[in-house]
Design an enzyme around this catalytic site. Sequence first.
Site, mmCIF file in Angstrom:
data_model
loop_
_atom_site.group_PDB
_atom_site.id
_atom_site.type_symbol
_atom_site.label_atom_id
_atom_site.label_comp_id
_atom_site.label_asym_id
_atom_site.label_seq_id
_atom_site.Cartn_x
_atom_site.Cartn_y
_atom_site.Cartn_z
ATOM 1 N N SER A 80 0.968 -2.058 -3.007
ATOM 2 C CA SER A 80 -0.405 -1.547 -3.120
ATOM 3 C C SER A 80 -1.060 -2.160 -4.353
ATOM 4 O O SER A 80 -0.383 -2.792 -5.175
ATOM 5 C CB SER A 80 -0.383 -0.016 -3.257
ATOM 6 O OG SER A 80 0.188 0.328 -4.509
ATOM 7 N N ASP B 195 -0.935 -3.996 0.640
ATOM 8 C CA ASP B 195 -1.221 -2.735 1.329
ATOM 9 C C ASP B 195 -2.559 -2.187 0.813
ATOM 10 O O ASP B 195 -2.770 -2.095 -0.401
ATOM 11 C CB ASP B 195 -0.079 -1.763 0.993
ATOM 12 C CG ASP B 195 -0.068 -0.515 1.851
ATOM 13 O OD1 ASP B 195 -0.619 -0.560 2.966
ATOM 14 O OD2 ASP B 195 0.514 0.496 1.407
ATOM 15 N N HIS C 162 -1.402 10.005 4.533
ATOM 16 C CA HIS C 162 -0.571 9.519 3.437
ATOM 17 C C HIS C 162 0.053 10.677 2.645
ATOM 18 O O HIS C 162 -0.503 11.762 2.608
ATOM 19 C CB HIS C 162 -1.402 8.656 2.480
ATOM 20 C CG HIS C 162 -1.813 7.351 3.086
ATOM 21 N ND1 HIS C 162 -3.113 7.027 3.362
ATOM 22 C CD2 HIS C 162 -1.062 6.297 3.480
ATOM 23 C CE1 HIS C 162 -3.156 5.817 3.900
ATOM 24 N NE2 HIS C 162 -1.925 5.349 3.992
ATOM 25 N N GLY D 44 0.941 6.060 7.003
ATOM 26 C CA GLY D 44 1.263 7.477 6.784
ATOM 27 C C GLY D 44 2.392 7.952 7.672
ATOM 28 O O GLY D 44 2.352 9.065 8.195
ATOM 29 N N SER E 194 6.389 7.206 1.211
ATOM 30 C CA SER E 194 6.782 8.518 0.665
ATOM 31 C C SER E 194 8.269 8.817 0.855
ATOM 32 O O SER E 194 8.910 9.368 -0.053
ATOM 33 C CB SER E 194 5.948 9.627 1.307
ATOM 34 O OG SER E 194 4.591 9.460 0.964
HETATM 35 P P1 13P Z 1 3.576 7.492 3.760
HETATM 36 O O1 13P Z 1 2.918 8.156 2.593
HETATM 37 O O2 13P Z 1 3.640 8.398 4.951
HETATM 38 O O3 13P Z 1 4.905 6.921 3.436
HETATM 39 O O4 13P Z 1 2.624 6.265 4.207
HETATM 40 C C1 13P Z 1 2.690 5.037 3.536
HETATM 41 C C2 13P Z 1 1.584 4.109 3.910
HETATM 42 O O5 13P Z 1 0.866 4.270 4.863
HETATM 43 C C3 13P Z 1 1.427 2.917 3.056
HETATM 44 O O6 13P Z 1 0.314 2.182 3.409
HETATM 45 O O1 G3H Z 2 -0.742 4.095 1.378
HETATM 46 C C1 G3H Z 2 -0.526 4.073 0.179
HETATM 47 C C2 G3H Z 2 0.793 3.765 -0.388
HETATM 48 O O2 G3H Z 2 1.652 4.864 -0.244
HETATM 49 C C3 G3H Z 2 0.669 3.259 -1.798
HETATM 50 O O3 G3H Z 2 0.440 4.251 -2.727
HETATM 51 O O4 G3H Z 2 -1.389 3.466 -4.255
HETATM 52 O O5 G3H Z 2 0.321 5.183 -4.988
HETATM 53 O O6 G3H Z 2 0.976 2.779 -4.703
HETATM 54 P P1 G3H Z 2 0.047 3.892 -4.263
HETATM 55 ZN ZN ZN Z 3 -1.328 3.339 4.165
#
Ligand code: 13P
Ligand code: G3H
Ligand code: ZN
Length: 326
Positions: free
Chosen positions: A59, A96, A192, A229, A274
């Site tokens: 991310s 991401d 998420h 998510g 997550s």
């Molecule tokens: P989770 O929070 O369900 O793991 O989703 C991660 C996600 O979509 C990252 O882009």
């Molecule tokens: O979808 C989001 C990811 O879980 C990344 O999260 O921005 O806290 O790194 P973050």
């Molecule tokens: Zn995401």
Amino acid sequence: MGDTVSYKDLGLVNSRELFRKAVDGGYAIPAYNFNNLEQLQAIIMACAETASPVIIQVSKGARSYANETMLRYMAMGAVAMAREMDSAIPVVLHLDHGDSFELCKSCIDSGFSSVMIDGSHLPYDENIALTRQVVEYAHAHDVTVEGELGVLAGIEDEVSAEKSTYTQPDEVEDFVKKTGVDSLAISIGTSHGAYKFKLKEGESVPPLRFDILEECQKRIPGFPIVLHGASSVIPEYVALINQYGGKMDGAVGVPEDQLRKAAASAVCKINIDSDGRLAVTAKVREYLATNPGEFDPRKYLGEARKELIRLVKHKNEAVLGSAGKA
Ligand code: 13P
Ligand code: G3H
Ligand code: ZN
């Protein structure tokens, strides 16, 4: 700003061929988020051992946490490590939730093989214009692009949305045509983070909106669809966290059988962050609570890494169906 480098020189691949095979084969490519060495090692070791293609994703927040130059060499190291394990699995380095053209361009210039431009919060026409701009630059570098239609609920560090809006199937064909994206993230009830559904006593998790997924598939047959998510918020990890001093009441995720069903459809990329965070936190908390005199990070991070390897293997083998597809 570092030097410009092509992902091809780092041994990475874009996602095009991986998605084609996944859609045809009825499985999904795992997309695991990482921020540090132990997470990346665990993802690569587990995917090499299960012969699974993998998308390692970063991310905006993770990129500034780990440093963009460091990330490039970590990705190179990941590919080399898999080769040394006699498992030359295809590895995609993906941005991401890119939130601007400049960020996507910077990632492409620093060795990413795939980017997401997330214009889902913008008015439809602005989402198209921004996504199209990223696609033009990315395709000139043979980098693949993920776009998004519909908004997921849930809050992460830098990815937030108060309320979800399901994807409107009537928009997907036009969006894909006008932008030229290689894959499309849709909103069908996932969100998420670790608190995906607010359940009252005795209530179970509501099913995802597979009807919306089917409607989307009808309009863009065989086109790669992405599910964000998608963590299951594994109850054993939540219980360990709560047992050893944490407080995560009401954490709940997407049941695995629903993810298996999604993976068998045109959903060819499933995002998991997550669950990895929970595995690491559960094991670090447990280790430190039961070994109060220990202060070597290799000990508690080593336990976390071991658990993450178990988790990733399980996802690849029993949920996404990507094991053996490298
Ligand atoms: P989770 O929070 O369900 O793991 O989703 C991660 C996600 O979509 C990252 O882009
Ligand atoms: O979808 C989001 C990811 O879980 C990344 O999260 O921005 O806290 O790194 P973050
Ligand atoms: Zn995401």
